[in-house]
Every structure is written in C-alpha cells, then in structure tokens.
Design a protein around this motif. Structure first.
Motif, PDB file in Angstrom:
ATOM      1  N   VAL A 176       0.943  -1.444  -0.201  1.00 27.84           N
ATOM      2  CA  VAL A 176       0.022  -0.116   0.032  1.00 27.84           C
ATOM      3  C   VAL A 176       0.826   1.149   0.001  1.00 27.84           C
ATOM      4  CG1 VAL A 176      -1.641   1.251   1.310  1.00 27.84           C
ATOM      5  CG2 VAL A 176      -1.916  -1.113   0.951  1.00 27.84           C
ATOM      6  N   ILE A 177       1.908   1.245   0.734  1.00 30.32           N
ATOM      7  CA  ILE A 177       2.638   2.391   0.914  1.00 30.32           C
ATOM      8  C   ILE A 177       3.420   2.722  -0.319  1.00 30.32           C
ATOM      9  CG2 ILE A 177       4.769   3.396   2.024  1.00 30.32           C
ATOM     10  CD1 ILE A 177       3.887   1.935   4.671  1.00 30.32           C
ATOM     11  N   SER A 178       4.246   1.673  -1.085  1.00 29.19           N
ATOM     12  CA  SER A 178       5.046   1.483  -2.098  1.00 29.19           C
ATOM     13  C   SER A 178       3.936   2.416  -3.221  1.00 29.19           C
ATOM     14  CB  SER A 178       5.349   0.505  -2.517  1.00 29.19           C
ATOM     15  OG  SER A 178       6.192  -0.098  -1.417  1.00 29.19           O
ATOM     16  N   ILE A 179       2.742   1.620  -3.721  1.00 37.38           N
ATOM     17  CA  ILE A 179       1.948   1.920  -4.705  1.00 37.38           C
ATOM     18  C   ILE A 179       1.420   3.407  -4.341  1.00 37.38           C
ATOM     19  CG2 ILE A 179      -0.198   1.459  -5.615  1.00 37.38           C
ATOM     20  CD1 ILE A 179       0.117  -1.545  -5.200  1.00 37.38           C
ATOM     21  N   GLY A 180       0.872   3.647  -3.092  1.00 33.00           N
ATOM     22  CA  GLY A 180       0.429   5.075  -2.792  1.00 33.00           C
ATOM     23  C   GLY A 180       1.572   6.308  -3.152  1.00 33.00           C
ATOM     24  N   VAL A 181       2.902   5.842  -2.724  1.00 27.64           N
ATOM     25  CA  VAL A 181       3.726   7.067  -2.744  1.00 27.64           C
ATOM     26  C   VAL A 181       4.121   7.239  -4.346  1.00 27.64           C
ATOM     27  CG1 VAL A 181       6.222   7.625  -2.395  1.00 27.64           C
ATOM     28  CG2 VAL A 181       4.721   6.669  -0.475  1.00 27.64           C
ATOM     29  N   VAL A 182       4.105   6.312  -4.870  1.00 25.96           N
ATOM     30  CA  VAL A 182       4.533   6.190  -6.354  1.00 25.96           C
ATOM     31  C   VAL A 182       3.383   7.077  -7.059  1.00 25.96           C
ATOM     32  CG1 VAL A 182       5.034   4.762  -8.410  1.00 25.96           C
ATOM     33  CG2 VAL A 182       6.212   4.344  -6.597  1.00 25.96           C
ATOM     34  N   PHE A 183       2.390   6.474  -6.829  1.00 26.18           N
ATOM     35  CA  PHE A 183       0.996   7.251  -7.468  1.00 26.18           C
ATOM     36  C   PHE A 183       1.018   8.880  -7.380  1.00 26.18           C
ATOM     37  CE2 PHE A 183      -3.446   8.647  -7.468  1.00 26.18           C
ATOM     38  CZ  PHE A 183      -3.679   8.127  -8.651  1.00 26.18           C
ATOM     39  N   VAL A 184       1.443   9.020  -5.910  1.00 33.74           N
ATOM     40  CA  VAL A 184       1.440  10.514  -5.614  1.00 33.74           C
ATOM     41  C   VAL A 184       2.340  11.303  -6.423  1.00 33.74           C
ATOM     42  CG1 VAL A 184       1.353  12.103  -3.771  1.00 33.74           C
ATOM     43  CG2 VAL A 184       0.091  10.102  -3.303  1.00 33.74           C
ATOM     44  N   ILE A 185       3.464  10.547  -6.430  1.00 33.18           N
ATOM     45  CA  ILE A 185       4.592  11.311  -7.243  1.00 33.18           C
ATOM     46  C   ILE A 185       4.286  11.549  -8.653  1.00 33.18           C
ATOM     47  CG2 ILE A 185       6.932  11.048  -8.275  1.00 33.18           C
ATOM     48  CD1 ILE A 185       7.582   9.304  -5.487  1.00 33.18           C
ATOM     49  N   ILE A 186       3.902  10.526  -9.320  1.00 32.26           N
ATOM     50  CA  ILE A 186       3.304  10.965 -10.706  1.00 32.26           C
ATOM     51  C   ILE A 186       2.153  11.892 -10.708  1.00 32.26           C
ATOM     52  CG2 ILE A 186       2.099   9.677 -12.565  1.00 32.26           C
ATOM     53  CD1 ILE A 186       3.337   7.061 -11.645  1.00 32.26           C
ATOM     54  N   VAL A 187       1.377  11.830 -10.035  1.00 28.81           N
ATOM     55  CA  VAL A 187      -0.081  12.748 -10.036  1.00 28.81           C
ATOM     56  C   VAL A 187       0.542  14.149  -9.747  1.00 28.81           C
ATOM     57  CG1 VAL A 187      -1.961  13.372  -9.068  1.00 28.81           C
ATOM     58  CG2 VAL A 187      -1.709  11.072  -9.690  1.00 28.81           C
TER      59      VAL A 187
END
Length: 349
Positions: free
Chosen positions: A140-151
């Motif tokens: 959850v943390i890995s996917i969430g942080v990567v998603f936030v970075i992209i957005v």
C-alpha cells in the motif's frame, strides 16, 4: 524513549497541525466562491473541522463514507487540469523560470514539498485493523507514494503550462487559477469545487488516523489524561475523546499560523524521526538478521544509506536557513522528555 517522542510529536504537533493546515486550505479555496478576510477564513476552517469531528465521533463508517466520496471526487479536478493543462500553450512552461536555488536553500525547498507525500505514515496507524499488515503495508505504501509522485509531477507541469511563473509564486490557490485560465469562470468553479472535496477528504483521513496515536498511548498510560484518551465511546465505538483532543489542538493551530508555517514546522520535526527510522534498519539487521518472512529492504544497504544522507541534508539545510522555526520544533519535541520520565515513574509507583 525515541519511539515515545515520535508518538508525542505526532499527538501534539504533526497530526493536529496537518489537520489545521488542511482546514485552512479548505477555507482558502472556499474564498473562490465567497470572498472572506483572514478571520472569516479561520472561522470557516474551525467549522468544517468540527463537522468532520462529529462525523468521525458518531461512526467510523461515516468517516469511511466521506473518505470514499472524496477520493473519487478529488480525481475529477486533477485529471481535468492535467489532461487539458499539458496540451495548453497559455504560458511558456518552464522557460519562464530564472530563479536558481542551491546549497541549504535547496534542502528547504524540498522540505516545503514533502508534506504532499506525508500521508504514507498515517496508513501504519491502521495496521492493527489489517488482516495481514506484513504483506499489505509495504504494498500500500509503495503503490501510494509512487502514485502521488506521478500525479504531483504531472499536476505541477500542467500548471506551469497554464500560468506564468510569477503568477504561480504570488498565488495562494494556483490550482484554482489554472482551472479558471483553462475553463473560464464556470469551469474554474467546477474544478475548484473538486479541489475543495479533495482537501475535505485529506482532512477527514488525517483526523481519522490522528486519533489512533493518543488513544494507543493512553492505553499504555504513556500520556497525560490517559484514562480519558484511551476510552472508546460505549455507544459509537469510536475513540471520541482522542478525536476531540486532536481537534482542540488543531483549532489552536488554526488561529496561531498559516498553511505554510504549519506544514513546514511539522514536516521538519517528522523528518527527524523518519531519518532515525531509516537508520534503525542498520540496527535491526544487526540484531535480527534477514530471515524468510521478515520485512526486507530492497538493495540493502544502499537504500537506507541514501535515505539517511538525504534526510540529514534536508534537516541540516532547514536549520541553517530557518533556525528559529527549526529550534521551536526541536524544543516542542524535547518537552516530551520530562513527560516521558514522569509517566514512567508514575506507572512504576
């Protein structure tokens, strides 16, 4: 002791200051529809905070419903601005930027953006309610942080395509300004409403997870008023007292600072502990060698080395560039020490 100080910082600075900053952001964007002075904005911030408090105190499901609606709603303005902004030629993009930042100033600039990624730590507060946290949390943390970075990157690139650099720097609501430039008054109002929904969801999420820290510390008798903070409401089955405690502190912060002041203060203090936490990986590897089924760190020891060096750079840069605010944050953190020793002595008696 260090773990206690992190709990202390989260309970009295980090979470309530985050809640306060988001409530201020909600009021600031609301002024797009209803012009308000500073006092009126702060009163609105208090009002929306009390509403979120009541919803979460009545039922955890109420908070969950607000979170679900806000999560869907927040994607509308982000997708709209990114999709149309990247294709826009209203502004010269990054070509209009001539300011250079180096040395300690660059570390402070990074600190100002890190709050946008701070939500990952809140997920860990809910670990006790997860079925398989050892597997779920890293994912959850890995996917969430990567998603936030992209957005976050796409959103900022789009804004630079729409607004001149000077307009972005001088604006309190660059997202709303970009939406108005792209879609006119009507479209700008629609996008701004979506941003308000997004901020509302973040506010709800922070308050929901914030209460778990003083409530857990209360269960262990580690914080003043533990008997009250540990209680679960007999009817609603929510940590109502802990929610009220966090909200009262947040209201104090609303009237004591601005959005930028609050976020810079809390992020600096948190990164002291984040850096210590990354360094703790070396200690764990020495005391508990890697075994099958335990948490693993990719590319160890390179990953924690980068984390520690990067964290120290940000902290030292901030102390050099803004010593007053830095030492205020450190001072509030150290106030937890006498409380720690007092509560331990009280438990021994």
């Amino acid at each position: 002791m260090y773990g206690y100080l992190l709990g202390w910082v989260q309970a009295v600075i980090s979470y309530p200051a985050s809640v306060a900053a988001l409530a201020i952001a909600f009021a600031t964007y609301s002024s797009f529809f209803l012009p308000m002075n500073d006092l009126q904005q702060k009163l609105l911030a208090v009002g929306i905070l009390i509403f979120i408090l009541i919803m979460n105190a009545i039922s955890t499901k109420c908070g969950g419903v607000i979170q679900t609606i806000a999560t869907v709603g927040k994607l509308i303005p982000v997708v709209g601005i990114v999709a149309f902004g990247l294709l826009s030629d209203l502004a010269p993009g990054f070509s209009g930027i001539h300011t250079s930042v180096s040395g300690a100033g660059f570390g402070v600039a990074i600190l100002g953006t890190l709050w946008a990624y701070d939500g990952w730590i809140g997920v860990t507060n809910m670990a006790g309610e997860m079925k398989n946290p050892a597997k779920t949390l890293p994912r959850v943390i890995s996917i969430g942080v990567v998603f936030v970075i992209i957005v976050y990157v796409l959103f900022n690139v789009a804004i630079f395509q729409v607004l001149p650099y000077e307009a972005i720097v001088s604006s309190k609501t660059p997202g709303a300004d970009a939406a108005e430039a792209l879609f006119g008054n009507g479209g700008g109002a629609f996008i701004t409403a979506g941003i308000i929904v997004s901020v509302l969801g973040a506010l709800n999420g922070y308050l929901m997870t914030a209460a778990r820290v003083p409530q857990a510390m209360g269960e262990k008798g580690q914080i003043p008023f533990s008997q009250s903070l540990r209680k679960i409401h007999p009817k609603f089955q929510t940590p109502a007292n802990a929610l009220i405690f966090q909200s009262v502190l947040a209201i104090i912060y609303i009237f004591s600072g601005t959005f930028d002041t609050l976020t810079d203060l809390l992020v600096f203090v948190l990164w002291i502990f984040f850096t210590m936490g990354v360094f703790g990986v070396f200690i764990l590897r020495k005391k508990m060698p890697a075994e099958k089924g335990r948490y693993r760190v990719p590319l160890y020891p390179l990953t924690p080395i980068i984390g520690v060096v990067g964290g120290l750079y940000i902290l030292v840069s901030t102390i050099i560039s803004d010593p007053v605010r830095s030492f205020v944050g450190i001072g509030i953190t150290l106030v937890g020490l006498p409380i720690y020793f007092y509560m331990n002595k009280k438990k021994d008696v």
